[in-house]
Scaffold this motif. Structure first.
Motif, PDB file in Angstrom:
ATOM      1  N   CYS A   1       0.829  -1.195   0.000  1.00  0.00           N
ATOM      2  CA  CYS A   1       0.000   0.000   0.000  1.00  0.00           C
ATOM      3  C   CYS A   1       0.868   1.253   0.000  1.00  0.00           C
ATOM      4  O   CYS A   1       0.647   2.179  -0.764  1.00  0.00           O
ATOM      5  N   SER A   5       0.357   2.958  -3.437  1.00  0.00           N
ATOM      6  CA  SER A   5      -0.725   3.937  -3.348  1.00  0.00           C
ATOM      7  C   SER A   5      -0.242   5.338  -3.003  1.00  0.00           C
ATOM      8  O   SER A   5      -0.704   6.319  -3.602  1.00  0.00           O
ATOM      9  N   SER A 202      -6.029   0.422 -11.521  1.00  0.00           N
ATOM     10  CA  SER A 202      -6.932   0.864 -10.458  1.00  0.00           C
ATOM     11  C   SER A 202      -7.543  -0.312  -9.714  1.00  0.00           C
ATOM     12  O   SER A 202      -7.731  -0.266  -8.498  1.00  0.00           O
ATOM     13  N   ASN A 205      -6.170  -1.914  -6.414  1.00  0.00           N
ATOM     14  CA  ASN A 205      -6.471  -1.396  -5.082  1.00  0.00           C
ATOM     15  C   ASN A 205      -7.574  -2.179  -4.378  1.00  0.00           C
ATOM     16  O   ASN A 205      -7.759  -2.029  -3.169  1.00  0.00           O
TER      17      ASN A 205
END
Length: 228
Positions: A1, A5, A202, A205
């Motif tokens: 993450c 991200s 995308s 995630n």
């Protein structure tokens, strides 16, 4: 993450890469290592769960040392992608405006056939094993419940199955992209290399987001399982 991200979000806000050249080169290596380890760990998790359900007596003899050795082997195998990056073209990195992050480009001619073959072996095959094993877990659990004629705690089983499902949904589109990339829209990037890639990136995630709803909280109950 954190490796994926956070840099992605900051780059999207600033419309550029602000973390410097060194981090840009390191980030694809770290993400490739973590992603591959994640695939192997989920594959190992569902396989172990199936073996525990089918052979409960034998599973009692399993030791923590054996589990640690298996995990060590998994992390060792996950080094394949970073090592292959280093050997084939260690500087093949760039800032990609599709996912707004630094990525490995696979631009060397060596990757033309090696890349799809590797993704089939290291991504598609483990994901297929995860799917088949998850289905077998549900089938074995149902059979054991019927034979025992008593209730069974489905929470642990469903946690494993939902984790596997979220992982497959999130990673499979990107695996498909890397398998087909050498053969689709080679001359002029079109919907597959731009739109599909952004969607696949995308969707990654989902695996992170789903963990909050799947794994049990402090009271021992998942936020998602009661809804099923």
């Amino acid at each position: 993450c954190i490796a994926e991200s956070f840099p992605h979000s900051v780059s999207l806000i600033t419309n550029r890469w602000i973390f410097g050249t060194t981090i840009c080169y390191i980030k694809p290596y770290v993400c490739a290592f973590i992603y591959q380890a994640g695939i192997f760990l989920v594959c190992g998790m569902v396989t172990c769960k199936l073996l525990i359900l089918k052979y409960p007596g034998r599973s009692l003899a399993w030791s923590a040392g054996r589990a640690h050795k298996i995990c060590f082997l998994i992390w060792l195998l996950a080094l394949y992608w970073p090592i292959s990056y280093l050997i084939i073209d260690k500087e093949d990195m760039s800032f990609d405006y599709r996912p707004y992050t630094c990525t490995y480009e696979f631009s060397s001619p060596t990757w033309k056939f090696l890349q799809p073959a590797n993704f089939v072996i290291f991504n598609v095959v483990p994901n297929c094993i995860i799917v088949v094993t998850a289905v077998m877990i549900l089938a074995v659990t149902r059979r054991v419940t019927q034979e025992a004629r008593q209730g069974m705690n489905w929470q642990g089983v469903m946690t494993v199955v939902l984790t596997a499902a979220a992982f497959i949904i999130s990673y499979l589109p990107m695996a498909v992209y890397h398998i087909l990339k050498p053969f689709v829209e080679k001359d002029a990037p079109g919907p597959f290399r731009i739109t599909y890639y952004r969607v696949a990136n995308s969707v990654l995630n989902i695996n992170v987001i789903a963990n909050f709803y799947i794994y049990p909280g402090r009271n021992g109950h998942s936020a998602l399982i009661p809804l099923l």
